[in-house]
Design an enzyme around this catalytic site. Structure first.
Site: not given
Ligand SMILES: [Zn+2]
Lengths: 393, 158
Positions: A337, A84
């Site tokens: 995200h 991420c």
């Protein structure tokens, strides 16, 4: 060699479910405004970096794909992955390329089209961002589960509650509602979070960031180019700290903090000569892939003392007007995200906030001219802390 | 879905239910299964059959769990296999409600981390009702048989 590196152009796609575009089209959506704000064309780019975790989407050779689609061939490129934190890892590559003198103008693109795969497949793949064998293969630890282990440890040590975690989601949805690029543009209350079904106890659906399609782009330039082109609108990368954690959570000492984040933060603070972050920075974007990690980030970044992060959110000190505004673009929680795009999106937000270009109702007061971004890959497996400034060092 | 589309329109193109945007449904399905070497950690797996939990200990004194073959402290690879005491204290837990498809045959399961008295930490499933455990609950590591028929360790509250 260029001592200083600036962001001179930014672009951001709409985040969300993007069934209306394919991967190169989604890339172009953020590349075009980046070229326009930098007043550059594809031919001006020396080198480009693409941050994408991939796996869940069809196209894997994204640098080549955009070289073709956006006329960047035959310039050099690189694809990077850091879970991420992929987006900030891509910025790292561009930043160091310019610092070292190997390039003057670098385009950094973060992109992810997660929804090309069904949700169960994504849950299966994203659970593998830690130790595959010892955590996933035998114990089926999911991504929310990794952070839930931290949320539980934090609750046990400091007496935080599920309601406290919910307050983070409420804040980030409040600002997401003011961000036209956000996946969720709707305010919620604590009840909404508490009533949503459990995903990984103590986290419920509304404690979790969503599965998102999106892209974000920044164009970086050397100090020399900035002078030569007479660029007025820019923000400087003042400092960047990078840390790495162990693959297995069981190889760590503590679950109320991320060691890689503390390491990266102190490295960045030292370079930027920042002693009291909450006083010297105007605001921050932290990695709120879930609610509890935002609170942990306050502490890892020294916005408050250990165990006091929960007080910051209880007292609304991370709203605009509080001690330090955090995730006033909606954060990962409400903005969405898209793994590879997230770190680049944070950089776009730093640019907008510092240049006072944020949307009405979510512009922070800019007094120090400094903004911080905290981008975490895995569960502290990788952390990038980047400090941006209106004035160069 | 795509078969129907091919029959109807001659192409694997369908409309997205929500947005109406046209989607090409990929015909090339990928199944992934890895083969992972346990040649240098086979003692660990052998010991599970006897209900034991092994770690590696370097001649320099450093203890490794999960076991590893090489020591970055002294750069040697001369490990002793030692048996852990299998008791310790629970540090944190979560209950996985939304499970990956490859774990769909299991009910929601509790994943926990405990610090063993030997000093190493262990991550595994926790047996029993997670609501009944207390902070710093004492736990024991036991080896049990999984639904798939293989042996794996788990944490059991004492
Ligand atoms: Zn050794």
């Amino acid at each position: 060699m260029s001592e200083n590196v600036a962001i001179i152009g930014v672009g951001h796609s709409k985040f969300g479910t993007r069934k209306d575009v394919n991967i190169p089209e989604l890339c172009w959506e953020s590349m075009k405004p980046a070229f326009e704000t930098a007043n550059l064309e594809p031919k001006d780019i020396d080198f480009f970096v693409v941050g994408t975790a991939g796996m869940w989407s069809s196209e894997q050779a994204v640098p080549a794909l955009i070289a073709e689609y956006a006329d960047l061939a035959p310039k050099g490129s690189m694809r990077v992955e850091a879970a991420c934190a992929t987006g900030n890892a891509a910025i790292r590559v561009g930043y160091t390329a310019i610092k070292s003198g190997l390039a003057d103008i670098v385009l950094v693109l973060g992109v992810e089209k997660m929804q090309e795969s069904p949700n169960p497949t994504i849950i299966e793949m994203i659970g593998r961002f830690g130790s595959y064998f010892w955590e996933f293969e035998n114990f089926g630890l999911t991504f929310p589960g990794y952070y839930a282990l931290h949320g539980t440890a934090y609750m046990l040590r400091y007496g935080a509650t599920e309601e406290d975690f919910a307050r983070v989601a409420v804040k980030n949805h409040y600002y997401g509602a003011k961000n036209p690029y956000a996946q969720f543009q709707k305010e919620i209350d604590v009840e909404t979070v508490l009533k949503s079904p459990y995903v990984a106890w103590p986290f419920k659906l509304f404690d979790c960031s969503p599965i998102t399609d999106g892209s974000a782009c920044v164009i970086l330039a050397s100090e020399e180019k900035v002078k030569e082109m007479g660029i007025e609108e820019k923000v400087w990368i003042l400092a960047q700290g990078v840390g790495t954690g162990t693959a297995n959570l069981s190889r760590r000492e503590d679950f109320t903090s991320l060691a890689s984040a503390r390491f990266a933060a102190e490295q960045a603070y030292k370079i930027a000569k920042i002693e009291e972050p909450a006083k010297e920075i105007d605001g921050a974007n932290v990695h709120d892939c879930f609610t509890a990690p935002e609170i942990i980030a306050y502490e890892d970044l020294r916005f408050c003392k250990r165990g006091e992060g929960v007080e910051l959110i209880r007292n609304e000190q991370t709203y605009i007007g509080g001690k330090i505004p955090v995730n006033v673009d909606g954060g990962l929680k409400a903005k969405g995200h898209p793994i590879g795009a997230t770190g680049v999106s944070q950089a776009v937000e730093a640019y907008k906030q510092l240049l006072r270009k944020a949307d009405p109702g979510r512009q922070a007061d800019v007094r120090n001219g400094r903004w911080l971004t905290h981008n975490v890959g895995g569960t502290g497996h990788y952390t990038y802390v980047t400090i941006y400034g209106l004035e160069k060092r | 879905m795509e078969k129907e589309a091919i029959e109807k329109f001659g192409l694997p193109i369908v409309q997205d239910e929500k947005s109406g945007a046209l989607q090409w449904v990929d015909l090339r399905e990928l199944k992934i299964r890895y083969t992972i070497s346990v040649e240098n950690t086979k003692n660990f797996f052998e010991a599970l059959k006897e209900g034991k939990l092994l770690a590696t200990k370097c001649k320099c004194g450093r203890l490794f769990f999960p076991p590893q073959k090489d020591c970055p402290s002294c750069m040697k690879s001369e490990m002793d296999w030692i048996e852990l005491k299998r008791e310790g204290e629970l540090e944190t837990l979560t209950v996985i409600f939304v499970r990956p498809p490859s774990f769909s045959s299991y009910d929601p399961y509790t994943v926990a981390i405990a610090k063993l008295d030997d000093g190493v930490r262990i991550l595994s499933w926790l047996k029993g009702d997670p609501k009944k455990v207390v902070p710093r609950q004492r736990v024991r590591v036991e080896v049990s048989q999984r639904k798939e028929g293989y042996l794996m360790f788990e944490l059991v509250p004492i």
